[in-house]
Design an enzyme around this catalytic site. Structure first.
Site, PDB file in Angstrom:
ATOM      1  N   HIS A 191      -0.053   5.201   6.809  1.00 36.15           N
ATOM      2  CA  HIS A 191       0.107   5.552   5.399  1.00 36.15           C
ATOM      3  C   HIS A 191       0.373   7.048   5.230  1.00 36.15           C
ATOM      4  CE1 HIS A 191      -2.156   1.717   5.247  1.00 36.15           C
ATOM      5  NE2 HIS A 191      -1.291   1.483   4.269  1.00 36.15           N
ATOM      6  N   SER A 214       0.805  -1.221   0.000  1.00 36.72           N
ATOM      7  CA  SER A 214       0.000   0.000   0.000  1.00 36.72           C
ATOM      8  C   SER A 214       0.838   1.271   0.000  1.00 36.72           C
ATOM      9  CB  SER A 214      -0.941   0.008   1.204  1.00 36.72           C
ATOM     10  OG  SER A 214      -0.210  -0.147   2.412  1.00 36.72           O
ATOM     11  N   ASP A 260      -4.724   6.817   9.961  1.00 34.91           N
ATOM     12  CA  ASP A 260      -4.347   5.506  10.489  1.00 34.91           C
ATOM     13  C   ASP A 260      -2.951   5.501  11.096  1.00 34.91           C
ATOM     14  OD1 ASP A 260      -2.690   5.568   8.268  1.00 34.91           O
ATOM     15  OD2 ASP A 260      -3.753   4.005   7.176  1.00 34.91           O
ATOM     16  N   ASN A 279       4.122  -5.506   5.840  1.00 36.84           N
ATOM     17  CA  ASN A 279       2.941  -6.233   6.313  1.00 36.84           C
ATOM     18  C   ASN A 279       3.319  -7.535   7.008  1.00 36.84           C
ATOM     19  OD1 ASN A 279       0.900  -4.402   5.503  1.00 36.84           O
ATOM     20  ND2 ASN A 279       1.101  -5.086   3.387  1.00 36.84           N
ATOM     21  N   GLY A 301      -2.076  -4.357   1.126  1.00 39.59           N
ATOM     22  CA  GLY A 301      -2.180  -5.598   1.881  1.00 39.59           C
ATOM     23  C   GLY A 301      -1.172  -6.663   1.484  1.00 39.59           C
TER      24      GLY A 301
END
Length: 227
Positions: free
Chosen positions: A206, A55, A203, A120, A92
């Site tokens: 990002h 991402s 969040d 991730n 993801g």
């Protein structure tokens, strides 16, 4: 006799004008073909940079033109460097899922391959040996497709949620792989962005538009010597 001379004169004029029109069309055709040929030559010599990541590469939460691959493209264009940037980021993505879709991505010729995966894995606590193994297999696969490809690995760090030992060993995966494979390394992709609220979205993970600009700068520090 006078009428005959007039007829001959008129015939010559028509012939001259007709020839001139043909010549003009030839010249017009040449002028049309020249830029077309130049454009074909430009495409044939164009090189490709492929950003393969998650991402962060995809620019999650932003327009694709605000993600760092697009910013790199604009920088290359401003320097009149004949490169095409491909954003192959997928939100993801883990190293395992990235490895599985790699063959599809590599159907095109790639001159510089920027590998941005692993974050991730770390956030999910995936075993470090598995992350290291997957990244190595991706590097090996890219080189099998194109032995002359230049590979850039982007280093990553994670919060200490998984414990200091896991966090510390995770950080070492990237420089160790870069040294082992003799590839270029961006020491920490999120340098000067991670943990800074104004440069991250709600969040806290990002980057914002401004944060993506810093990511582009971090990558360019390494990439500029390869293009």
């Amino acid at each position: 006799m006078s009428d005959m001379l007039k007829f001959c004169y008129l015939s010559l004029c028509i012939l001259f004008l007709s020839c001139d029109g043909v010549e003009s069309k030839k010249n017009d055709t040449k002028q049309t073909l020249i830029p077309a040929i130049e454009e074909q030559e430009d495409i044939s010599t164009q090189k490709t940079i492929l950003f393969f990541g998650n991402s962060l590469t995809a620019g999650m939460g932003l327009e694709v033109e605000d993600a760092f691959p697009a910013l790199i493209q604009r920088r290359l264009d401003s320097l009149s460097l004949n490169y095409k940037v491909i954003n192959a980021g997928l939100s993801g993505e883990t190293t395992a899922s990235g490895k599985n879709r790699l063959s599809w991505v590599l159907k095109q010729k790639v001159d510089i391959f920027v590998l941005e995966l692993g974050a991730n894995d770390g956030l999910r606590g995936i075993p470090l040996d598995e992350t290291r193994k997957n990244l190595q297999e991706i590097i090996d696969a890219v080189r099998r497709y194109n032995p002359k490809v230049k590979i850039v690995l982007t280093g990553m760090q994670i919060p200490p949620n998984m414990g200091q030992d896991y966090t510390g060993e995770f950080k070492l995966i990237f420089p160790q792989l870069a040294e082992k494979n003799n590839i270029d390394l961006v020491p920490f992709l999120l340098k000067d962005v991670a943990g800074i609220p104004d440069l991250n979205q709600a969040d806290g993970i990002h980057p914002t538009v401004e944060g993506q600009k810093i990511l582009a700068d971090n990558i360019w520090e390494i990439l500029k010597s390869l293009v």
